[in-house]
Design a protein around this motif. Structure first.
Motif, PDB file in Angstrom:
ATOM      1  N   VAL A 398       0.827  -1.205   0.000  1.00 39.43           N
ATOM      2  CA  VAL A 398       0.000   0.000   0.000  1.00 39.43           C
ATOM      3  C   VAL A 398       0.862   1.256   0.000  1.00 39.43           C
ATOM      4  O   VAL A 398       0.523   2.260  -0.644  1.00 39.43           O
ATOM      5  CB  VAL A 398      -0.959  -0.020   1.209  1.00 39.43           C
ATOM      6  CG1 VAL A 398      -1.708   1.310   1.343  1.00 39.43           C
ATOM      7  CG2 VAL A 398      -1.948  -1.165   1.072  1.00 39.43           C
ATOM      8  N   MET A 420      -4.971   4.781   5.461  1.00 39.23           N
ATOM      9  CA  MET A 420      -5.560   4.208   4.254  1.00 39.23           C
ATOM     10  C   MET A 420      -6.088   2.807   4.526  1.00 39.23           C
ATOM     11  O   MET A 420      -7.182   2.442   4.071  1.00 39.23           O
ATOM     12  CB  MET A 420      -4.504   4.162   3.141  1.00 39.23           C
ATOM     13  CG  MET A 420      -5.047   3.816   1.763  1.00 39.23           C
ATOM     14  SD  MET A 420      -6.063   5.124   1.049  1.00 39.23           S
ATOM     15  CE  MET A 420      -7.680   4.359   1.064  1.00 39.23           C
ATOM     16  N   LEU A 421      -5.324   2.016   5.284  1.00 41.03           N
ATOM     17  CA  LEU A 421      -5.786   0.676   5.622  1.00 41.03           C
ATOM     18  C   LEU A 421      -7.039   0.738   6.497  1.00 41.03           C
ATOM     19  O   LEU A 421      -7.945  -0.095   6.360  1.00 41.03           O
ATOM     20  CB  LEU A 421      -4.681  -0.105   6.329  1.00 41.03           C
ATOM     21  CG  LEU A 421      -3.520  -0.559   5.436  1.00 41.03           C
ATOM     22  CD1 LEU A 421      -2.430  -1.220   6.268  1.00 41.03           C
ATOM     23  CD2 LEU A 421      -4.006  -1.525   4.362  1.00 41.03           C
ATOM     24  N   VAL A 424     -10.132   1.237   4.303  1.00 40.87           N
ATOM     25  CA  VAL A 424     -10.631   0.071   3.564  1.00 40.87           C
ATOM     26  C   VAL A 424     -10.924  -1.105   4.497  1.00 40.87           C
ATOM     27  O   VAL A 424     -11.157  -2.226   4.035  1.00 40.87           O
ATOM     28  CB  VAL A 424      -9.651  -0.364   2.451  1.00 40.87           C
ATOM     29  CG1 VAL A 424      -9.472   0.743   1.442  1.00 40.87           C
ATOM     30  CG2 VAL A 424      -8.312  -0.812   3.022  1.00 40.87           C
ATOM     31  N   ARG A 444      -9.365  -5.271  -1.383  1.00 43.43           N
ATOM     32  CA  ARG A 444      -9.302  -4.050  -0.574  1.00 43.43           C
ATOM     33  C   ARG A 444      -7.884  -3.472  -0.564  1.00 43.43           C
ATOM     34  O   ARG A 444      -7.696  -2.255  -0.608  1.00 43.43           O
ATOM     35  CB  ARG A 444      -9.757  -4.332   0.861  1.00 43.43           C
ATOM     36  CG  ARG A 444     -11.250  -4.582   1.000  1.00 43.43           C
ATOM     37  CD  ARG A 444     -11.607  -5.108   2.384  1.00 43.43           C
ATOM     38  NE  ARG A 444     -13.016  -5.394   2.497  1.00 43.43           N
ATOM     39  CZ  ARG A 444     -13.916  -4.573   3.048  1.00 43.43           C
ATOM     40  NH1 ARG A 444     -13.518  -3.430   3.555  1.00 43.43           N
ATOM     41  NH2 ARG A 444     -15.189  -4.909   3.093  1.00 43.43           N
ATOM     42  N   ALA A 448      -6.744   0.138  -1.833  1.00 44.84           N
ATOM     43  CA  ALA A 448      -5.963   1.040  -0.967  1.00 44.84           C
ATOM     44  C   ALA A 448      -4.697   1.517  -1.675  1.00 44.84           C
ATOM     45  O   ALA A 448      -4.338   2.694  -1.603  1.00 44.84           O
ATOM     46  CB  ALA A 448      -5.610   0.319   0.338  1.00 44.84           C
ATOM     47  N   ILE A 452      -4.009   5.660  -2.296  1.00 40.33           N
ATOM     48  CA  ILE A 452      -3.215   6.281  -1.228  1.00 40.33           C
ATOM     49  C   ILE A 452      -2.619   7.627  -1.645  1.00 40.33           C
ATOM     50  O   ILE A 452      -2.384   8.497  -0.816  1.00 40.33           O
ATOM     51  CB  ILE A 452      -2.130   5.317  -0.708  1.00 40.33           C
ATOM     52  CG1 ILE A 452      -1.571   5.843   0.626  1.00 40.33           C
ATOM     53  CG2 ILE A 452      -1.022   5.128  -1.763  1.00 40.33           C
ATOM     54  CD1 ILE A 452      -0.781   4.830   1.406  1.00 40.33           C
TER      55      ILE A 452
END
Length: 552
Positions: A398, A420-421, A424, A444, A448, A452
């Protein structure tokens, strides 16, 4: 040695009622004695009926089908229960005895025909093998039977098909060939394991309509293994619903879907896409991204042995997408939709036309001149597993796009990855690897990674086609939420018209490299103007989920 006629299903109207064709009692399948894939299930299939076995990945439906034909994969074995076919127990059969059952009595069509068809052997040789094993027909009679069956399943030039190889055919054609091979022996039971998951809407309808027609013609029963409730509603007589190796509900297919009694069945029905409220998108100004007369041509140069014919995959297409808008690009396999999506991102070279981003022509930019466009546009691929590096952690995957953000220190980078994690729904997954995640979780991660850097434009290329119904619902809801939060525009490439109906603001329909119709979602779905669009909508297996609910 028996003849072909001897293994064909006898005329239905016997003097004495036939027993259940397939009877499964207390079937248990385990992996190494620790994990139970199928947990003590029982059900019957009657002669001539279509029974749908429904469930998500890991429910045990495929293991059940494979146990019925003695083809459990390595690591799985039947540890309990019994399976009988037409009153004959199938437990303890020798390999030789199984060979007399498989093909002649029970046939199987797998999810991906490219895997089940040998790429190094011609179609004719593969089709002839079963007839050589199970009949005493001459080589000439076998060839004639193969040609007749290929013609029966809609292969235009069956003689040439016999000499061809699997890679020379589309997915839909390969599945027709696989169906022809299985039905040559007219088995009494056909096990169809997700036979159309990899196919577009038109090919899916063609293959399933053909399968039902052939099985009705020959009196063959069908075990249809699927997670697609639309297919169950359209084709099945009865259905059983599996979860975690157990049957949670069974009954007449339409009644079960209209009035599901179990919470899990209700969750599956409620996960079906529904048309959302129409949004108002400002489209008066300059589009965010525009394709003008874009064409893409493949081939045409000399190959190692002979010249390759040039194929125009995209033919003088105009397309405009505004900020914050979701435009769905739909069409059958080979329509050019994926190629157009990649051409808009400059991932394939165009042979004509131009690409404009925020009013600037980026068609021929290279190197550092193209970098701002690259950073502002991202893609989410169909298969998240192959697009994620298996050697990198989720956090590293990510965070990789942040390498080009100037002045970003390690602490701020970790903060943005964590945020960001969280967005999602994978807040605690930064230290894991792709193989430790489910398909929905991997998708997902792919979303992400694409978001990002807060891109302005995303191409989502079949982002939910490999996912179960409930996971599809989660991903579509996530996509819509993130679009509201971040404001990106999206080109949603898909053959799943139900998903398109839920998420799209506008719909663009492609056929043979050209746009044949486009307009607001509601207009396209309620009043399609082009015959090709009408065919797509008619072929899409739909189920009115709104009418479903708990039984009284």
């Amino acid at each position: 040695m028996t003849s072909l006629a001897a293994v064909a299903r006898p005329d239905a109207t016997p003097a004495v009622a036939e027993p259940n064709l397939l009877s499964i009692r207390d079937l248990t399948v385990a992996a190494g004695g620790r994990i139970t894939a199928v947990d003590g299930i029982s059900f019957d299939i009657r002669p001539g009926e279509i029974l749908a076995v429904v469930g998500e990945s890991g429910s045990g439906k495929t293991a059940t089908g494979r146990a019925a034909i003695g083809l459990l994969p390595s690591g799985l074995r039947q540890v309990g229960g019994s399976i009988s076919f037409a009153g004959r127990p199938l437990g303890g059969l020798t390999p030789g005895q199984w060979r007399s059952v498989r093909g002649a009595l029970i046939g199987m069509v797998f999810q991906e025909p490219m895997v089940s068809l040998n790429p190094a052997i011609s179609i004719g040789r593969q089709m002839a093998e079963a007839l050589e094993i199970h009949t005493d027909l001459s080589a000439e009679a076998i060839r004639a039977a193969c040609i007749a069956m290929l013609r029966r399943v809609g292969i235009a030039d069956p003689e040439a098909c016999l000499d061809a190889y699997p890679h020379e055919f589309s997915g839909g054609m390969r599945q027709r060939i696989m169906l022809a091979s299985v039905m040559l022996l007219r088995p009494k039971l056909l096990i169809a394991d997700e036979p159309t998951t990899a196919l577009d809407t038109l090919s899916q309808a063609d293959v399933l309509d053909l399968m039902v027609e052939l099985t009705r013609e020959y009196g063959t029963a069908v075990m249809l293994i699927t997670h697609n409730l639309g297919l169950v509603a359209r084709y099945a007589d009865r259905a059983i619903v599996m979860r975690q190796g157990r049957i949670v509900e069974e009954g007449v297919a339409q009644a079960l879907l209209r009035a599901p009694r179990h919470d899990y069945t209700r969750a599956l029905v409620e996960a079906l896409p529904r048309r959302g409220a129409a949004r108002t998108i400002a489209t008066g100004g300059e589009p965010l991204i525009r394709a003008e007369g874009v064409s893409v041509t493949f081939g045409g140069a000399g190959g190692l042995v002979r010249a390759r014919r040039a194929v125009r995959a995209v033919d003088a297409v105009d397309l405009a997408i505004h900020a914050g808008e979701t435009v769905a690009l739909v069409g059958g396999s080979g329509s050019g939709k994926t190629t157009l999506g990649r051409a808009v991102l400059r991932l394939v070279d165009t042979s004509g036309g131009r690409i404009l981003f925020r009013g600037e022509d980026v068609t021929h930019r290279q190197g550092s001149a193209l970098l701002p466009f690259r950073l502002a546009c991202q893609i989410v691929f169909q298969d998240p597993y192959s697009s994620l590096d298996p050697r990198m952690t989720i956090g590293a995957i990510v965070g990789e796009p942040l390498r080009l953000v100037p002045g970003l220190d390690r602490r701020e980078k970790e903060r943005r990855i964590a945020a960001m994690l969280d967005d999602v729904g994978l807040g605690d997954f930064a230290g894991r690897y792709p193989h430790q995640l489910s398909g929905g979780q991997r998708q997902r991660v792919a979303i992400a990674r694409a978001l990002i850097r807060r891109p302005a434009f995303i191409v989502a290329d079949e982002p939910i086609s490999a996912l179960d119904m409930t996971i599809q619902k989660q991903i579509l809801a996530l996509f819509r939420k993130l679009q509201q939060d971040y404001g990106f525009a999206c080109l949603f490439v898909s053959h799943d018209l139900a998903a398109v109906e839920e998420i799209a603001d506008r719909v663009v329909v492609m056929s043979a490299g050209r746009i044949v119709e486009q307009g607001p979602r509601d207009t396209i779905f309620d009043h399609p103007g082009h015959a090709y669009t009408q065919r797509l909508l008619a072929a899409s297996p739909r189920f009115e989920a709104a009418k479903a609910g708990p039984a009284a």
